[in-house]
Design an enzyme around this catalytic site. Sequence first.
Site, PDB file in Angstrom:
ATOM      1  N   LYS A 146       0.742  -1.113   0.018  1.00  0.00           N
ATOM      2  CA  LYS A 146      -0.067  -0.143   0.137  1.00  0.00           C
ATOM      3  C   LYS A 146       0.927   1.210  -0.166  1.00  0.00           C
ATOM      4  O   LYS A 146       2.065   1.199   0.536  1.00  0.00           O
ATOM      5  CB  LYS A 146      -0.969  -0.056   1.258  1.00  0.00           C
ATOM      6  N   ASP A 151      -7.075   4.242  -4.265  1.00  0.00           N
ATOM      7  CA  ASP A 151      -7.766   4.095  -3.056  1.00  0.00           C
ATOM      8  C   ASP A 151      -8.335   5.712  -2.779  1.00  0.00           C
ATOM      9  O   ASP A 151      -8.840   6.223  -3.748  1.00  0.00           O
ATOM     10  CB  ASP A 151      -6.705   3.753  -1.915  1.00  0.00           C
TER      11      ASP A 151
HETATM   12  N1  GLU Z   1      -7.357   0.167  -2.649  1.00  0.00           N
HETATM   13  C1  GLU Z   1      -8.089  -0.772  -2.912  1.00  0.00           C
HETATM   14  C2  GLU Z   1      -8.077  -1.861  -1.824  1.00  0.00           C
HETATM   15  O1  GLU Z   1      -8.051  -1.474  -0.693  1.00  0.00           O
HETATM   16  C3  GLU Z   1      -7.705  -1.611  -4.229  1.00  0.00           C
HETATM   17  C4  GLU Z   1      -6.371  -2.093  -4.158  1.00  0.00           C
HETATM   18  C5  GLU Z   1      -5.917  -2.696  -5.652  1.00  0.00           C
HETATM   19  O2  GLU Z   1      -6.724  -2.766  -6.250  1.00  0.00           O
HETATM   20  O3  GLU Z   1      -4.804  -3.047  -5.857  1.00  0.00           O
HETATM   21  O4  GLU Z   1      -8.230  -3.032  -1.807  1.00  0.00           O
END
Ligand code: GLU
Length: 445
Positions: free
Chosen positions: A126, A166
């Site tokens: 992340k 996100d």
């Molecule tokens: N931000 C989204 C999550 O919390 C998607 C992450 C992604 O697609 O890599 O899962």
Amino acid sequence: MSSPVAEFMLDVTARNPGEREFLQAVEEVLESIVPVLDRHPEYRSARIIQQLVEPERVVSFRVPWVDDRGQTQVNRGFRVQFNSAMGPYKGGLRFHASVNQSIVKFLAFEQTFKNALTTLPMGGGKGGSDFSVRGKSDEEIMRFCQAFMNELFRHVGADTDVPAGDVGVGGREIGYLFGQYKRLVNRFEGVITGKGLAWGGSLIRKEAAGYGTVYFAQEMLARRGESFAGKTVAISGYGNLGFHALEKLNELGAKVVTIADEDFYIHEPDGFKGEKAAYVHDLWMVHHQTVQAYSEHWNVPMQPGRPWAVPCDVAIPTAAQNEIDADDAKRLVAHGCKLVVEGANMPCTPEAVDVFRHHGVLYGPGKAANAGGVAVSGLEMSQNSARSNWSREEVDRRLREIMKRIHDACLETAESYGQPDDYAAGANIAGFLRVANAMQAQGVV
Ligand code: GLU
């Protein structure tokens, strides 16, 4: 807190001082996996937990950019590459003033288990920045995204680490980030998911997190012989996830009665239908506005605080971590809420979850319920590798299947560890087993 967890948390706390959200996320998982460690002492002797709570890599960097007045601004960027046992690091980028190391570490830690639950080959990561998109011009957003990518590009890649959106990072930001990556490396590759349909994106990706959360909740209801038809639902955030949850809930005959920003909420007792739903679509995703704009446009008063005092059958928090505390949880229970499903990441505090457990409110944890977004990101990666595009129906069908599989895995795992109907325990244990087994097989690395 059980004593082996308390003892372990002393060490984790000392190593990660002041990282409140990260420590909260770790403790929550550890509490669930104590029975696994009792049944499988091999994880203890291989010190899997000690390895699992330590990110493989944390990158923190300066992001300098120039605003429209010619003034230099400095933000902080992060990418946490938490665990690559299951595949390339995978997880979104969050642009929000609240972003700090604790928040990206908690999100990356959770992502590791969430991604494992999808059964697609994705590790956990992340990233993000304490940059707020609200009030910025398009040009400022572009310059910021380019500056952010000027450092991030050296740490990511289609087989290394694949970011996505996100909070605060939608289609526009993904476009600018991808464009700058391509320019820097001179390669057109699937380095980011959530791309536009004409340049490598997948159908249903933008709907996936919201639809997926509703599909998961549908499974929870179906198991009790119920459906969303006629149910009153409270949501909070109305960004990509919140809006698409609302859209799917409308389709299923539910009535969504609230939306909220950080300070205020709107209560629409008859639901956000038709033109009102279309207005909510544009409110954040097109105009980046607060609920004040909705209030003025539709002449509906906005209320201070969070929406959890509004009577509802189902609550789907879709905004941020810790947006439902114990008092909110008590209000939800008092007003008849029977099901809480997390669209956001860790929106319920541990005390709130205790309140739900105590009152028999069924609780679907985010790392299972909101896995639809990253699951379709995984499908986007497959399509990019195969240089193909699947139809809307095909992706939606796969998304539904994945959400059902995650739901069933949570239930079966909880059951086999003597905690029937505890979706949180089931999600943590099922995710842990997959990651721990992969780590063990790959040795001490
Ligand atoms: N931000 C989204 C999550 O919390 C998607 C992450 C992604 O697609 O890599 O899962």
